[in-house]
Design a protein around this motif. Structure first.
Motif, short mmCIF file in Angstrom:
data_model
loop_
_atom_site.label_atom_id
_atom_site.label_comp_id
_atom_site.label_asym_id
_atom_site.label_seq_id
_atom_site.Cartn_x
_atom_site.Cartn_y
_atom_site.Cartn_z
N ASP A 111 1.37 -2.21 -9.83
CA ASP A 111 1.12 -3.35 -10.74
C ASP A 111 -0.29 -3.30 -11.33
N GLY A 112 -0.76 -2.10 -11.59
CA GLY A 112 -2.09 -1.95 -12.17
C GLY A 112 -3.22 -2.06 -11.19
N GLN A 113 -2.93 -2.20 -9.89
CA GLN A 113 -3.96 -2.32 -8.87
C GLN A 113 -3.98 -1.06 -8.01
N PRO A 114 -5.16 -0.57 -7.64
CA PRO A 114 -5.23 0.61 -6.77
C PRO A 114 -4.75 0.28 -5.36
N GLY A 115 -4.27 1.30 -4.67
CA GLY A 115 -3.79 1.08 -3.31
C GLY A 115 -4.85 0.51 -2.39
N ALA A 116 -6.12 0.82 -2.65
CA ALA A 116 -7.21 0.33 -1.80
C ALA A 116 -7.26 -1.20 -1.77
N ALA A 117 -6.79 -1.84 -2.85
CA ALA A 117 -6.79 -3.31 -2.89
C ALA A 117 -5.93 -3.88 -1.78
N PHE A 118 -4.84 -3.18 -1.45
CA PHE A 118 -3.93 -3.68 -0.42
C PHE A 118 -4.46 -3.37 0.98
N VAL A 119 -5.33 -2.38 1.09
CA VAL A 119 -5.95 -2.10 2.38
C VAL A 119 -6.81 -3.29 2.82
N MET A 120 -7.47 -3.93 1.86
CA MET A 120 -8.29 -5.10 2.17
C MET A 120 -7.44 -6.20 2.81
N PHE A 121 -6.22 -6.42 2.27
CA PHE A 121 -5.34 -7.43 2.83
C PHE A 121 -4.91 -7.05 4.25
N MET A 122 -4.69 -5.75 4.47
CA MET A 122 -4.31 -5.30 5.80
C MET A 122 -5.43 -5.55 6.81
N ILE A 123 -6.67 -5.27 6.40
CA ILE A 123 -7.81 -5.44 7.31
C ILE A 123 -8.04 -6.91 7.63
N ILE A 124 -8.10 -7.74 6.57
CA ILE A 124 -8.34 -9.17 6.79
C ILE A 124 -7.19 -9.80 7.56
N GLY A 125 -5.96 -9.43 7.20
CA GLY A 125 -4.81 -9.97 7.91
C GLY A 125 -4.79 -9.58 9.38
N SER A 126 -5.17 -8.34 9.68
CA SER A 126 -5.21 -7.88 11.07
C SER A 126 -6.27 -8.64 11.87
N LEU A 127 -7.46 -8.80 11.30
CA LEU A 127 -8.51 -9.55 11.98
C LEU A 127 -8.08 -10.99 12.23
N PHE A 139 0.84 -1.19 0.00
CA PHE A 139 0.00 0.00 0.00
C PHE A 139 0.88 1.25 0.00
N TRP A 140 1.93 1.23 0.80
CA TRP A 140 2.86 2.36 0.84
C TRP A 140 3.52 2.56 -0.52
N LEU A 141 3.89 1.47 -1.19
CA LEU A 141 4.49 1.60 -2.52
C LEU A 141 3.49 2.20 -3.51
N ALA A 142 2.23 1.78 -3.41
CA ALA A 142 1.21 2.32 -4.31
C ALA A 142 1.02 3.82 -4.09
N MET A 143 1.11 4.25 -2.83
CA MET A 143 0.93 5.66 -2.53
C MET A 143 2.10 6.51 -3.04
N GLN A 144 3.23 5.89 -3.33
CA GLN A 144 4.35 6.63 -3.88
C GLN A 144 4.16 6.92 -5.37
N ASN A 145 3.24 6.18 -5.96
CA ASN A 145 2.93 6.37 -7.38
C ASN A 145 1.93 7.53 -7.52
N PRO A 146 2.15 8.45 -8.45
CA PRO A 146 1.22 9.58 -8.62
C PRO A 146 -0.22 9.15 -8.86
N ARG A 147 -0.39 7.99 -9.45
CA ARG A 147 -1.74 7.48 -9.72
C ARG A 147 -2.28 6.62 -8.58
N GLY A 148 -1.45 6.39 -7.56
CA GLY A 148 -1.89 5.56 -6.44
C GLY A 148 -2.07 4.11 -6.83
N MET A 149 -1.24 3.62 -7.77
CA MET A 149 -1.38 2.27 -8.29
C MET A 149 -0.09 1.48 -8.07
#
Length: 249
Positions: free
Chosen positions: A140-156, A128-138
């Motif tokens: 590998d073609g995936q938005p940073g929000a996609a990685f937030v899902m992994f953070m939430i599920i992983g934390s739970l 997610f941090w790497l995606a936020m370094q990209n001007p488009r917030g992407m």
């Protein structure tokens, strides 16, 4: 998952192996989605439900394992697919162990589950941090929000793993809830990978109709229903036991 990058000069055997891996991934994923849906239909605890559950576990482990291993070698490496594969593998395995192991038991395997869930959460945060370094917030073609899902599920999942270790195992409704939510979220990821991740395999009319969103919404609804059902049942049993204790006093 798209096709592997194979050099045209590679032997026919290599091309055949790549095709076999792709079809095995697709086939296992299809069986996993169908058996996961069937597991909701048949009565819990019956021999048929247990058989379908075993089919679900094996097919999902194959599908997610292949996906995680192959994603780095696609024409465009997909780090989100790597985490999704590892997360799905972890969820299915921990869900299966929740009902396979006797209530109130833990072992070294449970510590490895906690390490896995923490690693998934950390990887999601890093990407997610790497995606936020990209001007488009992407990434590998995936938005940073996609990685937030992994953070939430992983934390739970990590909280659940830590709780299991501290309490020296889980029993009753907590054990069943652990099995249910992990299995269902794994099914949710697999369904999204097909219906939303590969929309091109469906007719244009279906793509434009919005029907591809239905499976994911239905799975989430089933998850909420069963978790509520398990929680209500446990609460009802506690009230009955308390009432019986008061009457006995």
């Amino acid at each position: 998952m798209t096709v592997l990058t194979i050099s045209p000069e590679s032997s026919p055997l290599v091309h055949a192996a790549a095709a076999a891996v792709l079809y095995l991934h697709i086939g296992a994923g299809s069986v996993g989605i169908l058996s996961g849906a069937a597991a909701f239909v048949f009565r819990k605890g019956t021999p048929l439900h247990r058989l379908i559950g075993k089919i679900f576990v094996v097919s999902m482990l194959i599908m997610s394992g292949i996906g995680a291993c192959v994603a780095p070698f696609l024409p465009t490496p997909e780090r989100a697919s790597v985490i999704a594969g590892i997360l799905t593998f972890y969820l299915v395995l921990s869900s299966w162990m929740a009902v396979k192991r006797k209530p109130g038991q833990i072992g070294g395997f449970d510590y490895s589950l906690l390490l896995s869930s923490l690693s998934i959460t950390g990887a999601g945060a890093y990407f997610f941090w790497l995606a936020m370094q990209n001007p488009r917030g992407m990434l590998d073609g995936q938005p940073g929000a996609a990685f937030v899902m992994f953070m939430i599920i992983g934390s739970l999942a990590a909280v659940g793993d830590l709780r299991l270790i501290l309490k020296r195992g889980v029993t009753g409704a907590t054990r069943l809830a652990r099995h249910l939510w992990r299995m269902t979220v794994a099914l949710f990821i697999a369904a999204n990978s097909l219906f939303l991740g590969q929309p091109q395999v469906f007719p244009k009319a279906v793509q434009k109709s919005g029907l591809l969103n239905v499976p994911a919404l239905l799975i989430l609804a089933l998850l909420l229903y069963w978790l509520g059902h398990v929680g209500y049942g446990a609460s009802k049993r506690r009230r009955l036991h308390k009432s019986a204790g008061l009457q006995g006093a």
